[in-house]
Design a protein around this motif. Structure first.
Motif, PDB file in Angstrom:
ATOM      1  N   GLY A 162      30.903  39.314  39.180  1.00  0.00           N
ATOM      2  CA  GLY A 162      30.612  40.250  40.056  1.00  0.00           C
ATOM      3  C   GLY A 162      31.646  41.227  40.132  1.00  0.00           C
ATOM      4  O   GLY A 162      32.836  41.071  39.521  1.00  0.00           O
ATOM      5  N   SER A 163      31.677  42.234  41.000  1.00  0.00           N
ATOM      6  CA  SER A 163      32.827  43.018  41.018  1.00  0.00           C
ATOM      7  C   SER A 163      33.190  43.345  42.459  1.00  0.00           C
ATOM      8  O   SER A 163      32.346  43.090  43.563  1.00  0.00           O
ATOM      9  N   ILE A 164      34.397  43.607  43.056  1.00  0.00           N
ATOM     10  CA  ILE A 164      34.526  44.045  44.387  1.00  0.00           C
ATOM     11  C   ILE A 164      35.458  45.211  44.415  1.00  0.00           C
ATOM     12  O   ILE A 164      35.794  45.842  43.468  1.00  0.00           O
ATOM     13  N   THR A 165      35.440  45.909  45.588  1.00  0.00           N
ATOM     14  CA  THR A 165      36.044  47.163  45.848  1.00  0.00           C
ATOM     15  C   THR A 165      37.298  46.768  46.934  1.00  0.00           C
ATOM     16  O   THR A 165      36.904  46.325  47.828  1.00  0.00           O
ATOM     17  N   VAL A 166      38.358  47.088  46.517  1.00  0.00           N
ATOM     18  CA  VAL A 166      39.633  46.804  47.335  1.00  0.00           C
ATOM     19  C   VAL A 166      39.868  48.175  48.020  1.00  0.00           C
ATOM     20  O   VAL A 166      40.153  49.084  47.264  1.00  0.00           O
ATOM     21  N   LYS A 167      40.207  48.237  49.263  1.00  0.00           N
ATOM     22  CA  LYS A 167      40.468  49.640  49.826  1.00  0.00           C
ATOM     23  C   LYS A 167      42.122  49.084  50.479  1.00  0.00           C
ATOM     24  O   LYS A 167      42.196  47.970  51.041  1.00  0.00           O
ATOM     25  N   GLY A 168      42.651  50.172  50.746  1.00  0.00           N
ATOM     26  CA  GLY A 168      43.889  50.312  51.614  1.00  0.00           C
ATOM     27  C   GLY A 168      44.694  51.628  51.536  1.00  0.00           C
ATOM     28  O   GLY A 168      44.124  52.559  51.417  1.00  0.00           O
ATOM     29  N   GLU A 169      46.067  51.382  51.302  1.00  0.00           N
ATOM     30  CA  GLU A 169      46.652  52.577  51.149  1.00  0.00           C
ATOM     31  C   GLU A 169      47.768  52.436  50.155  1.00  0.00           C
ATOM     32  O   GLU A 169      48.445  51.317  49.903  1.00  0.00           O
ATOM     33  N   ASN A 170      48.281  53.630  49.489  1.00  0.00           N
ATOM     34  CA  ASN A 170      49.509  53.725  48.787  1.00  0.00           C
ATOM     35  C   ASN A 170      49.192  52.819  47.469  1.00  0.00           C
ATOM     36  O   ASN A 170      50.031  52.178  46.890  1.00  0.00           O
ATOM     37  N   PHE A 171      48.325  52.868  46.979  1.00  0.00           N
ATOM     38  CA  PHE A 171      47.846  52.195  45.424  1.00  0.00           C
ATOM     39  C   PHE A 171      48.470  53.265  44.499  1.00  0.00           C
ATOM     40  O   PHE A 171      48.084  54.440  44.483  1.00  0.00           O
ATOM     41  N   ILE A 172      48.928  52.921  43.234  1.00  0.00           N
ATOM     42  CA  ILE A 172      49.544  53.672  42.356  1.00  0.00           C
ATOM     43  C   ILE A 172      48.056  53.686  41.509  1.00  0.00           C
ATOM     44  O   ILE A 172      47.431  52.695  40.988  1.00  0.00           O
ATOM     45  N   PRO A 173      47.389  54.761  41.163  1.00  0.00           N
ATOM     46  CA  PRO A 173      46.019  54.930  40.484  1.00  0.00           C
ATOM     47  C   PRO A 173      46.296  54.708  39.076  1.00  0.00           C
ATOM     48  O   PRO A 173      45.857  55.570  38.216  1.00  0.00           O
ATOM     49  N   SER A 174      46.618  53.535  38.914  1.00  0.00           N
ATOM     50  CA  SER A 174      46.547  52.987  37.131  1.00  0.00           C
ATOM     51  C   SER A 174      46.357  51.495  37.128  1.00  0.00           C
ATOM     52  O   SER A 174      47.193  50.891  37.775  1.00  0.00           O
ATOM     53  N   TYR A 175      45.514  51.175  36.313  1.00  0.00           N
ATOM     54  CA  TYR A 175      45.336  49.824  36.062  1.00  0.00           C
ATOM     55  C   TYR A 175      46.401  49.254  35.295  1.00  0.00           C
ATOM     56  O   TYR A 175      46.701  47.974  35.653  1.00  0.00           O
ATOM     57  N   GLU A 176      47.193  50.144  34.747  1.00  0.00           N
ATOM     58  CA  GLU A 176      48.302  49.549  34.019  1.00  0.00           C
ATOM     59  C   GLU A 176      49.387  48.863  34.966  1.00  0.00           C
ATOM     60  O   GLU A 176      50.165  48.041  34.756  1.00  0.00           O
ATOM     61  N   VAL A 177      49.597  49.645  36.140  1.00  0.00           N
ATOM     62  CA  VAL A 177      50.494  49.091  37.167  1.00  0.00           C
ATOM     63  C   VAL A 177      50.026  48.540  38.064  1.00  0.00           C
ATOM     64  O   VAL A 177      50.724  47.434  38.792  1.00  0.00           O
ATOM     65  N   THR A 178      48.721  48.778  38.905  1.00  0.00           N
ATOM     66  CA  THR A 178      48.256  47.944  39.851  1.00  0.00           C
ATOM     67  C   THR A 178      47.395  46.993  39.496  1.00  0.00           C
ATOM     68  O   THR A 178      46.069  47.154  38.931  1.00  0.00           O
ATOM     69  N   LYS A 179      47.818  45.806  39.612  1.00  0.00           N
ATOM     70  CA  LYS A 179      47.121  44.655  39.067  1.00  0.00           C
ATOM     71  C   LYS A 179      46.530  43.786  40.333  1.00  0.00           C
ATOM     72  O   LYS A 179      47.175  43.802  41.479  1.00  0.00           O
ATOM     73  N   LEU A 180      45.135  43.218  40.111  1.00  0.00           N
ATOM     74  CA  LEU A 180      44.795  42.370  40.961  1.00  0.00           C
ATOM     75  C   LEU A 180      44.680  40.883  40.676  1.00  0.00           C
ATOM     76  O   LEU A 180      43.992  40.640  39.544  1.00  0.00           O
ATOM     77  N   PHE A 181      45.200  39.710  41.486  1.00  0.00           N
ATOM     78  CA  PHE A 181      45.005  38.592  41.027  1.00  0.00           C
ATOM     79  C   PHE A 181      44.319  37.632  42.137  1.00  0.00           C
ATOM     80  O   PHE A 181      44.340  38.049  43.470  1.00  0.00           O
ATOM     81  N   VAL A 182      43.668  36.580  41.691  1.00  0.00           N
ATOM     82  CA  VAL A 182      43.275  35.607  42.681  1.00  0.00           C
ATOM     83  C   VAL A 182      44.290  34.443  42.790  1.00  0.00           C
ATOM     84  O   VAL A 182      44.834  33.904  41.715  1.00  0.00           O
ATOM     85  N   VAL A 183      44.844  34.297  43.726  1.00  0.00           N
ATOM     86  CA  VAL A 183      45.967  33.207  44.269  1.00  0.00           C
ATOM     87  C   VAL A 183      45.430  32.013  44.956  1.00  0.00           C
ATOM     88  O   VAL A 183      44.660  32.070  45.855  1.00  0.00           O
ATOM     89  N   ASP A 184      45.960  30.827  44.975  1.00  0.00           N
ATOM     90  CA  ASP A 184      45.643  29.769  45.628  1.00  0.00           C
ATOM     91  C   ASP A 184      46.325  29.869  47.087  1.00  0.00           C
ATOM     92  O   ASP A 184      47.126  30.566  47.371  1.00  0.00           O
ATOM     93  N   ALA A 185      46.322  28.534  47.845  1.00  0.00           N
ATOM     94  CA  ALA A 185      47.054  28.750  49.332  1.00  0.00           C
ATOM     95  C   ALA A 185      48.563  28.650  48.880  1.00  0.00           C
ATOM     96  O   ALA A 185      49.158  29.055  50.001  1.00  0.00           O
TER      97      ALA A 185
END
Length: 243
Positions: A162-185
């Motif tokens: 599936g896909s998710i939409t993440v919202k917030g502020e001050n993202f750099i609009p580049s997938y090369e720079v702004t990366k999303l990870f899943v982390v454990d506890a």
């Protein structure tokens, strides 16, 4: 006749006394305004270090918009202040040196923004003496904020693929720079999410990412979303789950 001579002598005496007083006053006035010659001032001129760097600038934005860096010729440091919106990974530089001084690596060699080892430049004067300058790149970026996907009572759930939409502020609009990870506890990275829709769906306040089919994540297990952008990272406070 004797009386007249006495008066004449008296008059001459007072006249001479007046002239003497006047001359004395003039002499005192003249002495009062006599210029006094000051002690000579010795100017000491020291030679500038021939190994110094006169200027160091980043020319990626163009010569007119070049970014001048802070050069400390005493501590031998070069600090590059780089606005995050440029999204550079390598920098083009222009370096000004004293006459007959050389530098290594040369200014035309690209400077990495992110380097695992310190980047240094070595200058060499005409007399053979050298100096080593260390480069520090400072990314000027506002703090990132993330809006939570889960609530305090209901965790957000998503299916693999599936896909998710993440919202917030001050993202750099580049997938090369702004990366999303899943982390454990413990904060360990378990999965890097993929860019969505060929990288078109990302802006300064939202971004879409997709999960692969084979995520390797466990069902009914708490995970967290973490965003990395240049040197900054932020993790959501509330966990989500794979279903």
């Amino acid at each position: 006749m004797n009386i007249k001579n006495t008066k004449l002598k008296t008059t001459l005496f007072f006249t001479c006394l007046s002239l003497f007083s006047l001359l004395t006053a003039c002499s005192s006035e003249e002495d009062r305004w006599t210029d006094v010659k000051e002690d000579p001032v010795t100017e000491i001129i020291t030679d500038l270090d021939a190994r110094r760097i006169i200027s160091f600038k980043v020319t990626n934005p163009g010569e007119e918009q070049a970014i001048y860096s802070a050069v400390n010729n005493i501590e031998k440091t070069i600090t590059v202040y780089l606005p995050s919106y440029y999204q550079y990974e390598y920098l083009e530089t222009a370096i000004t040196l004293p006459e007959k001084t050389t530098i290594s690596p040369v200014a035309t060699e690209l400077l990495p923004v992110f380097s695992k080892t310190p980047v240094t430049y070595t200058t060499k004067a005409a007399d053979g003496t050298t100096a080593v300058y260390t480069v520090k790149v400072v990314i000027q970026q506002p703090t990132i904020t993330l809006s939570e996907l889960s609530t305090a009572t209901v965790p957000f759930t998503i299916q693999a693929g599936g896909s998710i939409t993440v919202k917030g502020e001050n993202f750099i609009p580049s997938y090369e720079v702004t990366k999303l990870f899943v982390v454990d506890a413990q904060g360990n990275k378990k999965l890097q999410l993929q860019q969505y829709n060929d990288g078109l769906n990302i802006a300064s306040f939202y971004a879409m990412y997709s999960f692969g089919l084979n995520t390797g994540l466990l069902l009914d297990t708490d995970y967290w979303i973490m965003m990395e952008s240049y040197n900054l990272s932020v993790t959501m406070k509330l966990p989500f789950r794979i279903k």
